[in-house]
Enzyme design. Structure first.
Site, PDB file in Angstrom:
ATOM      1  N   ARG A  60       0.832  -1.211   0.000  1.00  0.00           N
ATOM      2  CA  ARG A  60       0.000   0.000   0.000  1.00  0.00           C
ATOM      3  C   ARG A  60       0.868   1.263   0.000  1.00  0.00           C
ATOM      4  NH1 ARG A  60      -3.296   2.329   4.510  1.00  0.00           N
ATOM      5  NH2 ARG A  60      -4.833   3.674   3.532  1.00  0.00           N
ATOM      6  N   HIS A  64       0.684   4.216  -2.806  1.00  0.00           N
ATOM      7  CA  HIS A  64       0.417   5.596  -2.412  1.00  0.00           C
ATOM      8  C   HIS A  64       1.574   6.514  -2.778  1.00  0.00           C
ATOM      9  CE1 HIS A  64      -3.240   5.232   0.460  1.00  0.00           C
ATOM     10  NE2 HIS A  64      -3.272   4.280  -0.465  1.00  0.00           N
ATOM     11  N   SER A  74       8.407   9.973  -1.826  1.00  0.00           N
ATOM     12  CA  SER A  74       7.904  11.166  -1.132  1.00  0.00           C
ATOM     13  C   SER A  74       7.022  10.770   0.055  1.00  0.00           C
ATOM     14  CB  SER A  74       7.138  12.071  -2.096  1.00  0.00           C
ATOM     15  OG  SER A  74       6.110  11.357  -2.763  1.00  0.00           O
ATOM     16  N   ASN A  92      -3.326   8.557   4.426  1.00  0.00           N
ATOM     17  CA  ASN A  92      -2.147   7.755   4.768  1.00  0.00           C
ATOM     18  C   ASN A  92      -2.029   7.505   6.267  1.00  0.00           C
ATOM     19  OD1 ASN A  92      -1.235   7.426   2.141  1.00  0.00           O
ATOM     20  ND2 ASN A  92      -0.047   9.320   2.171  1.00  0.00           N
ATOM     21  N   HIS A 189      -5.782  -5.606  -3.284  1.00  0.00           N
ATOM     22  CA  HIS A 189      -6.700  -5.582  -2.143  1.00  0.00           C
ATOM     23  C   HIS A 189      -6.964  -6.980  -1.577  1.00  0.00           C
ATOM     24  CE1 HIS A 189      -8.585  -1.375  -3.169  1.00  0.00           C
ATOM     25  NE2 HIS A 189      -7.397  -1.301  -2.603  1.00  0.00           N
ATOM     26  N   THR A 190      -6.335  -7.981  -2.153  1.00  0.00           N
ATOM     27  CA  THR A 190      -6.426  -9.322  -1.566  1.00  0.00           C
ATOM     28  C   THR A 190      -5.660  -9.367  -0.244  1.00  0.00           C
ATOM     29  OG1 THR A 190      -6.041 -11.686  -1.935  1.00  0.00           O
ATOM     30  CG2 THR A 190      -4.401 -10.198  -2.832  1.00  0.00           C
TER      31      THR A 190
END
Length: 313
Positions: A60, A64, A74, A92, A189-190
């Protein structure tokens, strides 16, 4: 995380998918730091042994990072003075496992100072996270640079869990990613866990989301009651939330995905076809995911190689 889609058009960042002047390569550290990837892999493995949520967190984090200024680390920068950094913005807020990147960076700096970027370390770690979760492996293109800017306000550009398919398509296309990439990458998303705030808008009994299975909706209401909700209440993304598999797509077909943005994949002929394909073929999903991960992680945008991933040089 929701925002006006028009923002994408008015504030599109200049991102390049490994542009000629800043091309990535497979052998970038071959002579300068040949053990970099092994160090990252071992660090991720050690952390995962102690905390099974680490792989989902690293994946993730990488998503992001890449979706704002390109894959430039960043997302790792700390807030400083009056500047609030990406990592401290609401979307976040639940990111964690930054210490894994810090640990790998420290070890690599001791061996090859000033050579390996934090952005590359994060890209390696995301790949290793998938492998440790039972997913495929791949060669990560190398040579990303670290960015010098991190603004909390820019996290408004991240795709939202309440996006419809046209909003998702626009968000991905502005980063050079197709509908095929969208369908494959959402399969990430698993892995992981979502807080109630990401999906509770679907559970309103006065305005029921018709795309959610009623029994599943009631199960989620029990987890996320309107009153007296536990502080970190939420649900795993799928029942096998630490295993990289194609369960995510099977759940979409059963109307049991957590996010309305996941369920939205069934509202476009192209992505709907891919949901059916990935739900029935683990192999097809794995191959598509690898292809799209390489494409997404090759969006470049930085300028330097940080000595410390949390601060600019």
């Amino acid at each position: 995380m929701a925002f006006v889609t028009a923002l994408f058009l008015s504030s599109l960042l200049t991102l390049s998918v490994s542009s000629p002047g800043h091309a990535l390569s497979m052998n970038y550290y071959h002579k300068t730091c040949p053990n970099a990837e092994m160090i990252v892999a071992n660090t991720v493995k050690t952390a995962t042994r102690k905390d099974k949520t680490v792989p989902a967190a690293l994946l993730r984090m990488h998503f992001h990072d890449c979706f704002l200024r390109g894959c430039d680390a960043s997302v790792l920068l700390n807030s400083k003075g009056h500047n609030k950094a990406e990592k401290d913005a609401p979307p976040n807020g639940s990111l964690h496992a930054f210490y894994v990147i810090d640990s790998a960076k420290k070890q690599i700096e001791a061996l090859c100072p000033g050579v390996v970027s934090c952005a590359d370390i994060l890209a390696f770690a995301a790949r290793d996270a998938i492998v440790l979760s039972g997913g495929p492996t791949w060669d990560v293109p190398k040579g990303r640079k670290d960015g010098r800017t991190s603004k909390a306000s820019e996290t408004a550009k991240l795709p939202s869990p309440i996006f419809n398919i046209s909003q998702l398509q626009q968000s991905f296309s502005l980063r050079g990613l197709s509908l095929d990439d969208l369908a494959a990458l959402l399969g990430g998303h698993t892995l992981g866990f979502a807080h109630c705030s990401s999906f509770e808008s679907r559970l309103n009994t006065n305005n029921v989301d018709p795309t959610i299975n009623p029994t599943f909706a009631q199960h989620l209401r029990n987890i996320c009651p309107i009153k007296n909700k536990a502080r970190n209440a939420g649900a795993t993304m799928d029942p096998s939330s630490t295993t990289f598999d194609n369960t995510y797509y099977k759940l979409i077909l059963q109307q049991k995905s957590l996010f309305s943005s996941d369920q939205a994949l069934l509202t476009h002929p192209r992505t709907k076809g891919l949901v059916y394909k990935f739900a029935t073929s683990r192999k097809a999903f794995r191959e598509a995911f690898v292809k799209s991960m390489i494409k997404m992680s090759s969006i470049t945008g930085g300028q330097e190689v940080r000595k410390d991933c949390r601060v600019v040089n």
